[in-house]
Design a protein around this motif. Structure first.
Motif, PDB file in Angstrom:
ATOM      1  N   ASN A 182       0.842  -1.190   0.000  1.00 50.67           N
ATOM      2  CA  ASN A 182       0.000   0.000   0.000  1.00 50.67           C
ATOM      3  C   ASN A 182       0.882   1.246   0.000  1.00 50.67           C
ATOM      4  O   ASN A 182       2.110   1.149  -0.040  1.00 50.67           O
ATOM      5  N   ASN A 183       0.251   2.402   0.042  1.00 46.01           N
ATOM      6  CA  ASN A 183       0.982   3.670  -0.027  1.00 46.01           C
ATOM      7  C   ASN A 183       1.021   4.396   1.309  1.00 46.01           C
ATOM      8  O   ASN A 183       1.136   5.620   1.343  1.00 46.01           O
ATOM      9  N   GLN A 184       0.897   3.650   2.391  1.00 48.24           N
ATOM     10  CA  GLN A 184       0.825   4.311   3.691  1.00 48.24           C
ATOM     11  C   GLN A 184       2.081   5.117   3.997  1.00 48.24           C
ATOM     12  O   GLN A 184       2.033   6.099   4.737  1.00 48.24           O
ATOM     13  N   LYS A 185       3.200   4.748   3.380  1.00 50.27           N
ATOM     14  CA  LYS A 185       4.429   5.510   3.613  1.00 50.27           C
ATOM     15  C   LYS A 185       4.286   6.947   3.147  1.00 50.27           C
ATOM     16  O   LYS A 185       4.917   7.866   3.694  1.00 50.27           O
ATOM     17  N   ASP A 186       3.450   7.188   2.148  1.00 47.45           N
ATOM     18  CA  ASP A 186       3.230   8.556   1.679  1.00 47.45           C
ATOM     19  C   ASP A 186       2.409   9.372   2.662  1.00 47.45           C
ATOM     20  O   ASP A 186       2.463  10.607   2.643  1.00 47.45           O
ATOM     21  N   PHE A 187       1.644   8.689   3.502  1.00 42.38           N
ATOM     22  CA  PHE A 187       0.723   9.377   4.405  1.00 42.38           C
ATOM     23  C   PHE A 187       1.250   9.465   5.837  1.00 42.38           C
ATOM     24  O   PHE A 187       0.667  10.143   6.668  1.00 42.38           O
ATOM     25  N   GLY A 188       2.335   8.763   6.127  1.00 43.55           N
ATOM     26  CA  GLY A 188       2.865   8.759   7.485  1.00 43.55           C
ATOM     27  C   GLY A 188       3.668  10.012   7.794  1.00 43.55           C
ATOM     28  O   GLY A 188       4.032  10.794   6.904  1.00 43.55           O
ATOM     29  N   GLU A 189       3.974  10.218   9.063  1.00 39.84           N
ATOM     30  CA  GLU A 189       4.766  11.366   9.482  1.00 39.84           C
ATOM     31  C   GLU A 189       6.182  11.250   8.909  1.00 39.84           C
ATOM     32  O   GLU A 189       6.758  10.167   8.848  1.00 39.84           O
ATOM     33  N   PHE A 190       6.734  12.378   8.503  1.00 40.47           N
ATOM     34  CA  PHE A 190       8.067  12.384   7.914  1.00 40.47           C
ATOM     35  C   PHE A 190       9.069  13.136   8.790  1.00 40.47           C
ATOM     36  O   PHE A 190      10.261  13.063   8.586  1.00 40.47           O
ATOM     37  N   LEU A 191       8.580  13.883   9.762  1.00 41.02           N
ATOM     38  CA  LEU A 191       9.428  14.577  10.718  1.00 41.02           C
ATOM     39  C   LEU A 191       8.909  14.288  12.124  1.00 41.02           C
ATOM     40  O   LEU A 191       7.755  13.901  12.289  1.00 41.02           O
ATOM     41  N   ASP A 192       9.743  14.508  13.101  1.00 42.79           N
ATOM     42  CA  ASP A 192       9.290  14.390  14.477  1.00 42.79           C
ATOM     43  C   ASP A 192       8.542  15.664  14.840  1.00 42.79           C
ATOM     44  O   ASP A 192       9.133  16.690  15.158  1.00 42.79           O
ATOM     45  N   ARG A 193       7.217  15.582  14.763  1.00 38.96           N
ATOM     46  CA  ARG A 193       6.396  16.768  15.012  1.00 38.96           C
ATOM     47  C   ARG A 193       5.617  16.635  16.313  1.00 38.96           C
ATOM     48  O   ARG A 193       4.562  17.223  16.474  1.00 38.96           O
ATOM     49  N   LYS A 194       6.147  15.859  17.224  1.00 39.02           N
ATOM     50  CA  LYS A 194       5.494  15.720  18.515  1.00 39.02           C
ATOM     51  C   LYS A 194       5.662  17.008  19.321  1.00 39.02           C
ATOM     52  O   LYS A 194       6.683  17.676  19.245  1.00 39.02           O
ATOM     53  N   GLY A 195       4.657  17.344  20.093  1.00 39.97           N
ATOM     54  CA  GLY A 195       4.709  18.548  20.895  1.00 39.97           C
ATOM     55  C   GLY A 195       5.549  18.375  22.141  1.00 39.97           C
ATOM     56  O   GLY A 195       5.880  17.263  22.559  1.00 39.97           O
ATOM     57  N   ASN A 196       5.922  19.508  22.741  1.00 41.35           N
ATOM     58  CA  ASN A 196       6.605  19.501  24.018  1.00 41.35           C
ATOM     59  C   ASN A 196       6.209  20.760  24.771  1.00 41.35           C
ATOM     60  O   ASN A 196       5.319  21.495  24.337  1.00 41.35           O
ATOM     61  N   SER A 197       6.845  21.035  25.869  1.00 42.13           N
ATOM     62  CA  SER A 197       6.441  22.180  26.689  1.00 42.13           C
ATOM     63  C   SER A 197       6.805  23.510  26.049  1.00 42.13           C
ATOM     64  O   SER A 197       6.270  24.548  26.433  1.00 42.13           O
ATOM     65  N   TYR A 198       7.711  23.474  25.061  1.00 40.22           N
ATOM     66  CA  TYR A 198       8.099  24.709  24.382  1.00 40.22           C
ATOM     67  C   TYR A 198       7.213  24.997  23.166  1.00 40.22           C
ATOM     68  O   TYR A 198       6.820  26.136  22.933  1.00 40.22           O
ATOM     69  N   ARG A 199       6.904  23.948  22.409  1.00 44.95           N
ATOM     70  CA  ARG A 199       6.116  24.088  21.183  1.00 44.95           C
ATOM     71  C   ARG A 199       5.129  22.921  21.142  1.00 44.95           C
ATOM     72  O   ARG A 199       5.534  21.766  21.125  1.00 44.95           O
TER      73      ARG A 199
END
Length: 651
Positions: free
Chosen positions: A30-47
């Motif tokens: 399937n093409n799920q790799k195109d839809f998955g996260e590509f950067l670490d965009r998890k939040g933290n206390s700063y952003r």
């Protein structure tokens, strides 16, 4: 011999097992790799993961007091600066880094040594650079003075006798500085000889504090050329002493008009401040008439300016300016001043005589559409500079006329939103500065004067020669790394086209505008990173756009959606589609029937999650005449040959 017991399974279960075995043998991808996260965009206390500053977000601040004098015989600007630095970070600081951008104009600067032999836009004089003296640094009001510092190219490190405390500690740095104003200042600043004298366009003119943040620590990339600026916010109080016959315009508000302008000029300024049409302050015939316009007739005079919550300042001075102005009306009901200064060579209704009209329209449009302009003046300066922006002040080329002058004026004023209000890192992420601004310029140009100078940016497929060129580069390239032949596409056009596709094709105007305005408001006078933009747009628009950020902003692939066939199906139609491109996109279909009626259907991007083909069942009692993908041609689909069925219609 062991006896084997035979178990008889139900027929349905046997069929299911057989189906599963067949599926396992095929190993369908399937093409799920195109839809998955590509950067670490998890939040933290700063952003946060929603793209907002977190509860622990901080940024440091720098307030400046500056006094300088211009010697118009030697072209030397000299003076002193005092910087009050506030350390809001959670750690103590033993030193701070400053940017010394005039050091770019020396023969052995990194910028000079990395300029190609054939030259480029960022050529500059090499007989300049800062002379720095009397450096003192102190923590708090009673701390010990330190004079320890080092200068490396365009960076200066200043050490303190004791660390600056965390979470609100203050320090003061002061020094004297001088430099020769370059005639060629890398198309960002400099001086221009005109018939009546010199025009000085002064920028990158004082030592300024580099940004210290939780992402990189000290942001100390050298000033090379294409990479622009990343600066802290603060308040500026500055004084410029010039010959008595000069006019000075600068970032912010003129604080002493009664000391530098004649009574007649003060009266004209009041008139312009309440006029929706352009009013002359100094007419073409009055350029040298100092008796009418200046309160002094010899010596020097000091012009005093202030601007608050700004990340930089610039000014211009000359004895050769025509000067005009008009009122800007802001959404809040507040009024401010649009003004233009230009030489006799730039005069004319097809040229700079319309500059203030352009400036007023640009500021009013962006203030109404996105976020209100925060400064007291918006000034356009004619110089030998293609176009360069500073808070509340532009330098634009003195030979620009008509559509060219509108375009550069509107673009440079658009930069007040990106990156002056939304303080992104231009040294690293030119697309968050130039790209976002080019995007908002598209709508401003179409709105100006009933479309007098319409933008062609939405004609995205005119750029397909670049998108199919093997030498193309990705948006995520740093500007100083990008081939200068590709910079206009990498930093300006491709990110702007991406936002147009996002607004006009993917999200729609309402969802996009809600998210984009929220992003500007949320990050006004702060320092967003790319992830903050991605996260905020997704959260406000209510859409997972990882596939788009990955494909367009952090990839170098192309779009190619196609119709493979249309076939009757039980009294209806099957429209068979394929994705031959490098990343997925929604599919907008326009169906035309035999009776010439039309219908549009938008298929979501998720049709490509399981593979690269999809069949859409069109239920209709009518006879289909044709079907077309992306009928408005908003996307940069590189293959027009498979957009339309039947293909004979291309002929």
């Amino acid at each position: 011999m062991r006896k084997i017991k035979i178990v008889r399974l139900p027929l349905v279960l046997l069929l299911l097992i057989g189906s599963f075995a067949a599926f396992a043998q095929q190993g369908k991808e399937n093409n799920q790799k195109d839809f998955g996260e590509f950067l670490d965009r998890k939040g933290n206390s700063y952003r946060t993961a929603s793209g907002k500053p977190g509860e622990a977000y901080w940024q440091n601040a720098a307030d400046y007091q500056i006094e300088v004098s211009l010697n118009d015989s030697t072209h030397i600007l000299s003076g002193k600066v005092s910087i009050t630095y506030t350390n809001n970070s959670p750690e103590t600081l033993d030193f701070i880094w400053l940017q010394l951008e005039q050091n770019r104009f020396t023969p052995d600067s990194r910028g000079t040594l990395t300029t190609p032999i054939q030259g480029n836009r960022y050529n500059g004089d090499v007989d300049g650079g800062f002379e720095i003296t009397n450096v003192t640094a102190r923590v708090g009001a009673k701390g010990a003075n330190s004079s320890k510092y080092l200068i490396e190219d365009t960076r200066m490190q200043i050490w303190f006798a004791e660390p600056i405390p965390a979470k609100g500690g203050k320090a003061t740095v002061s020094m004297n500085f001088a430099f020769k104003v370059p005639q060629k200042g890398m198309d960002r600043m400099g001086r221009l000889k005109v018939k009546d004298g010199w025009i000085y366009a002064i920028a990158q003119w004082y030592p300024k504090v580099a940004v210290f943040d939780e992402i990189e620590g000290w942001n100390v990339e050298p000033y090379l050329g294409a990479g622009e600026f990343y600066l802290e916010y603060g308040n500026f109080d500055y004084k410029v002493t010039v010959p008595y016959n000069h006019i000075v315009v600068g970032s912010g508000k003129l604080m002493n008009p009664n000391e530098v302008l004649s009574k007649e000029l003060q009266n004209r300024l009041v008139k312009a401040s309440s006029s929706d049409t352009t009013v002359y302050l100094i007419t073409p015939e009055e350029i040298k008439n100092t008796q009418l316009t200046r309160p002094k007739q010899d010596g020097t005079v000091t012009w005093h300016f202030r601007i608050q919550n700004s990340r930089d300042i610039a000014f211009a001075t000359s004895d050769s300016f025509i000067w005009d102005a008009a009122k800007i009306n802001l959404p809040s009901g507040k009024t401010i001043l649009a003004q233009s200064v230009y030489p006799m060579e730039s005069n004319g209704q097809d040229a700079w005589s319309r500059s203030t009209e352009y400036s007023k329209a640009s500021i009013e449009y962006y203030s109404e559409k996105w976020f209100e302009f925060p400064y007291e003046t918006a000034t356009n300066v004619a110089a030998e500079i293609g176009g360069m922006e500073y808070p509340g002040l532009n330098f634009c080329h003195y030979n620009s006329k008509g559509a060219s002058l509108w375009g550069v004026t509107d673009h440079e004023f658009g930069h007040n939103w990106f990156p002056m209000i939304v303080g992104s890192n231009e040294r690293r992420y030119a697309w968050m500065d130039e790209g976002f601004n080019t995007f908002i310029n598209y709508y401003s140009s179409n709105a100006f004067n009933n479309g007098e100078y319409p933008s062609s940016l939405i004609q995205t497929r005119r750029y397909n020669n670049y998108f199919t060129n093997e030498g193309r580069e990705g948006i995520d390239n740093y500007p100083d790394v990008t081939d200068t032949r590709n910079l206009s596409m990498v930093a300006y056009m491709k990110p702007a086209i991406g936002l147009i596709m996002l607004r006009e094709y993917i999200l729609g105007e309402k969802r996009f505008d809600n998210a984009f305005k929220s992003y500007i408001k949320t990050w006004a006078y702060k320092h967003p990173q790319p992830n903050d933009f991605f996260n905020h747009m997704e959260n406000v628009a209510g859409e997972n756009l990882s596939w788009f950020w990955k494909g367009w902003f952090y990839g170098n692939g192309n779009i190619d959606l196609g119709i493979t066939s249309v076939q009757p199906y039980g009294g209806n139609y099957l429209v068979n589609l394929e994705n031959k491109g490098d990343f997925p996109m929604p599919v907008l279909l326009e169906i035309v029937y035999d009776d010439e009626t039309k219908e549009r259907v938008k298929l979501p991007v998720e049709i490509w999650q399981r593979g690269d083909t999809w069949s859409y069942l069109l239920k209709t009692s009518k006879k289909m005449k044709s079907v077309e993908i992306d009928p408005d041609k908003v996307t940069t689909d590189i293959n027009l040959g498979n957009d339309l069925w039947p293909v004979e219609l291309y002929k």
